[in-house]
Write a protein that holds these residues in place. Structure first.
Motif, PDB file in Angstrom:
ATOM      1  N   ARG A   1       0.840  -1.206   0.000  1.00 15.09           N
ATOM      2  CA  ARG A   1       0.000   0.000   0.000  1.00 15.09           C
ATOM      3  C   ARG A   1       0.870   1.249   0.000  1.00 15.09           C
TER       4      ARG A   1
ATOM      5  N   ARG B   1       1.028   3.996  -3.020  1.00 17.07           N
ATOM      6  CA  ARG B   1       0.713   5.415  -2.795  1.00 17.07           C
ATOM      7  C   ARG B   1       1.919   6.301  -3.088  1.00 17.07           C
TER       8      ARG B   1
ATOM      9  N   ARG C   1       3.315  13.625   0.720  1.00 16.18           N
ATOM     10  CA  ARG C   1       2.784  12.264   0.620  1.00 16.18           C
ATOM     11  C   ARG C   1       3.901  11.272   0.273  1.00 16.18           C
TER      12      ARG C   1
ATOM     13  N   ALA D   1       2.090   6.579  -6.814  1.00 15.24           N
ATOM     14  CA  ALA D   1       1.015   7.422  -7.349  1.00 15.24           C
ATOM     15  C   ALA D   1       1.349   8.897  -7.129  1.00 15.24           C
ATOM     16  N   ALA D   2       1.844   9.233  -5.929  1.00 15.96           N
ATOM     17  CA  ALA D   2       2.202  10.624  -5.649  1.00 15.96           C
ATOM     18  C   ALA D   2       3.372  11.048  -6.532  1.00 15.96           C
TER      19      ALA D   2
ATOM     20  N   LEU E   1       2.317  17.005  -2.641  1.00 15.76           N
ATOM     21  CA  LEU E   1       2.641  15.679  -3.186  1.00 15.76           C
ATOM     22  C   LEU E   1       3.935  15.146  -2.578  1.00 15.76           C
TER      23      LEU E   1
ATOM     24  N   ARG F   1       4.118   9.894  -9.548  1.00 16.79           N
ATOM     25  CA  ARG F   1       3.617  10.118 -10.915  1.00 16.79           C
ATOM     26  C   ARG F   1       2.976  11.490 -11.040  1.00 16.79           C
ATOM     27  N   GLU F   2       2.198  11.865 -10.015  1.00 20.77           N
ATOM     28  CA  GLU F   2       1.551  13.180 -10.033  1.00 20.77           C
ATOM     29  C   GLU F   2       2.613  14.280 -10.021  1.00 20.77           C
TER      30      GLU F   2
END
Lengths: 214, 384
Positions: B172, B176, B205, B179-180, B202, B182-183
């Protein structure tokens, strides 16, 4: 054999069950979230049977909402008036503001009747991959509301998703420097939850956010 | 089309007990429209499952199916839309029940959304990362013979698989974190001016989840070292493990490093610091030699030593044994080392799945809890 099967499957389509208008109604209902073609047909049949007690009141109620539907200029809530019923309710505490991602979150929180302040709906969450930036959300209007003063606490009630938490963090930074208390919803053990069944992330959160018994 | 139906036979009790303390072993495994298996059902042996058959018969597909019962892309790292049987209706389903537990887990795709992975735990939809709460699966494949020679990515994935068995939340956090990241990459790549506060958020995170990843990795590495020390001087070369970090491990320091590295990362088009670039450094203890310079056999032996030490570690920490998938394991081992491996595996009471081209390679495998299967053209036949 194949031909027979096809004939049986095609039969309901080939032979219309009701007039085009009624079919259109069922099709429109079937597009609603949570409904499908089958439940839409059941709803239509019900409405047709209960014309006076269900159909007419429903149409009237929908028409009244449709005619007056508006988005609240202050908070972004959806209501039949602007400012919305929550923003104009004198019993609500104007010093406390709860920021949520969507109108559905506002409704979920307000159903609990525990929060007595007002709300601010962002209309989404920050997502670079979906091309949603601060300017696409109600961030400027939130900062303006806080800057106008009269607010003591801002509750950042974002979802516990990556995007929700990123948004909360971003808002906290934007609101830094204003004389308001920034708070966040607690994360951890759900009501009625058993430790044994919790995932480690939630358990870790619950442990980190533990509090004295008395 | 078979997917939903195959998955919906799983019982609808979303809250069974997690695996801690329980024996982790699959009792029934079924593959529907997966790779070259149209419909294979395997009543697994509790300890050893030996699968033999010719090249291309579908042996490894069975192991790959089991590897998909853990988070991630499975042991071939293939894309999920390539897994459905080519002559099939599209979509596939894998389901398994756990021995002695009221637990059925399944995964697959539907024909209308072939790249969307569906996961069911006792009939209820679940996130793929949550699979780590139920099962720990570790594998060795022939492709990993080059693990020490190729890029850091493979070693990191191998090590993360080991971490995951001890820290189910690792998947997890990694998901996450990525994902952060990539953003953040997207924002740094924008030509228009981006609100720096958004990038701050970001990075916060990334730092939070990256810090958790680094902590889980450090803990696993340390514990694994102790366990490797405890391995009896066997025929397998003993490795020394170290983690080479490409950035600070601690949350605040990582956030600071990300912030100060923005211009550099923008130029590079990706994040240059952070746990997504960690590398596992393995040295052969006896010779003090980097693994890449050791012989192929020694490299394989060190991988096996890591796997065995890890199995002991999981048993000590979680009280449960993991599922080991050993693809073509016998290929690089001489008969003496093969026998030693089987003996060591037998001591460890986990569930082991092994493949090979010849039944004779597995003669020394203990018979208690053992099931044998021959595979040909995607059809599985029990042979003893």
């Amino acid at each position: 054999m194949t031909f027979l099967l096809q004939a049986v499957i095609l039969l309901p389509k080939a032979q219309a069950m009701a007039s085009q208008e009624i079919e259109d109604l069922a099709t429109a209902l079937a597009r609603l979230p949570g409904l499908g073609p089958r439940s839409a047909r059941r709803a239509v049949l019900y409405l047709l049977k209960k014309r006076e007690t269900a159909f007419t009141p429903l149409v009237d109620a929908m028409e009244r909402v449709r005619a007056n539907l508006s988005t609240c200029d202050l908070c972004g809530n959806v209501d039949t008036q602007s400012p919305c019923g929550i923003c104009t309710d004198p019993r609500r505490d104007p010093r406390s503001l709860c920021v949520v991602e969507e109108v559905s979150d506002l409704w979920a929180l307000d159903r609990s009747r525990l929060f007595v302040g007002r709300y601010h709906v962002l209309g989404g969450r920050l997502s670079a991959l979906d091309g949603i930036g601060p300017e696409d959300l109600g961030v400027a209007s939130l900062v303006a509301r806080v800057a106008a003063g009269g607010i003591d606490e801002v509750v950042l009630a974002m979802n516990a998703t990556l995007e929700g938490q990123t948004t909360a963090h971003y808002l906290a930074e934007r609101l830094e420097g204003y004389p308001v208390r920034l708070t966040q919803l607690a994360q951890g053990l759900p009501m009625g939850g058993e430790l044994d069944y919790l995932d480690e992330g939630t358990l870790a959160q619950a442990l980190r956010a533990r509090k004295p018994m008395v | 089309m078979p997917t939903i139906r195959a998955l919906s036979i799983l019982r609808a009790n979303p809250f069974p007990r997690r695996y801690s303390g329980a024996r982790m072993a699959l009792s029934n495994l079924s593959l529907s429209q997966f790779r070259n298996h149209e419909a294979s059902r395997i009543a697994a042996g509790a300890r050893f499952n030996v699968i033999w058959g010719d090249n291309g018969a579908g042996k490894t597909n069975i192991l790959e199916a089991i590897s998909l019962l853990a988070p991630g892309r499975g042991m071939r790292r293939a894309s999920i839309d390539q897994m459905a049987r080519q002559q099939g209706p599209g979509g596939f389903a894998i389901s398994a029940s756990l021995a002695g537990e009221e637990l059925k887990i399944g995964t697959g795709t539907n024909a209308d959304a072939p790249s969307r992975r569906l996961v069911r735990v006792n009939g209820a939809a679940a996130a793929a990362t949550s699979l780590a709460d139920w099962l720990a699966v570790v594998w060795l494949t022939p492709a990993m013979d080059r693990l020490f020679l190729e890029g850091a990515g493979g070693r990191r994935r191998f090590f993360d698989r080991l971490v995951l068995a001890l820290h189910p939340a690792h998947a997890r956090h990694a998901a996450r974190y990525e994902a952060a990241m990539r953003e953040r990459n997207r924002l740094l790549g924008e030509t228009r001016a981006v609100d720096p506060g958004w990038i701050d958020a970001l990075e916060a995170r990334m730092a939070e989840h990256g810090g958790a990843m680094a902590e889980a990795r450090a803990d696993t590495l340390e514990a694994l070292e102790v366990q490797i020390d405890a391995l009896a001087d066997g025929p397998f070369a003993q490795p020394t493990l170290a983690l080479e970090r490409k950035g600070p491990a601690e949350t605040d320091a990582l956030a600071a490093a990300l912030r100060s590295g923005r211009a550099r990362d923008r130029a590079a088009g990706r994040a240059l610091a952070g746990p997504h670039r960690d590398d596992l450094i393995v040295t052969m203890r006896q010779k003090g030699q980097p693994a890449a310079l050791c012989s192929t056999g020694e490299q394989k032996a060190m991988l096996i030593a890591i796997i065995l030490a890890h199995a002991d570690l999981v048993a000590a920490r979680r009280g449960s044994r993991l599922i080991l998938l050993l693809d073509e394991i016998a290929a690089h081992l001489d008969p003496a080392r093969r026998a030693a491996l089987y003996e060591q595996l037998a001591d460890r009471s986990g569930q082991v799945w092994m493949t090979g081209t010849d039944a004779a390679l597995f003669e020394a495998v203990p018979t208690a809890g053992r099931a044998d299967w021959s595979v040909s053209g995607g059809v599985v036949t029990p042979t003893g």
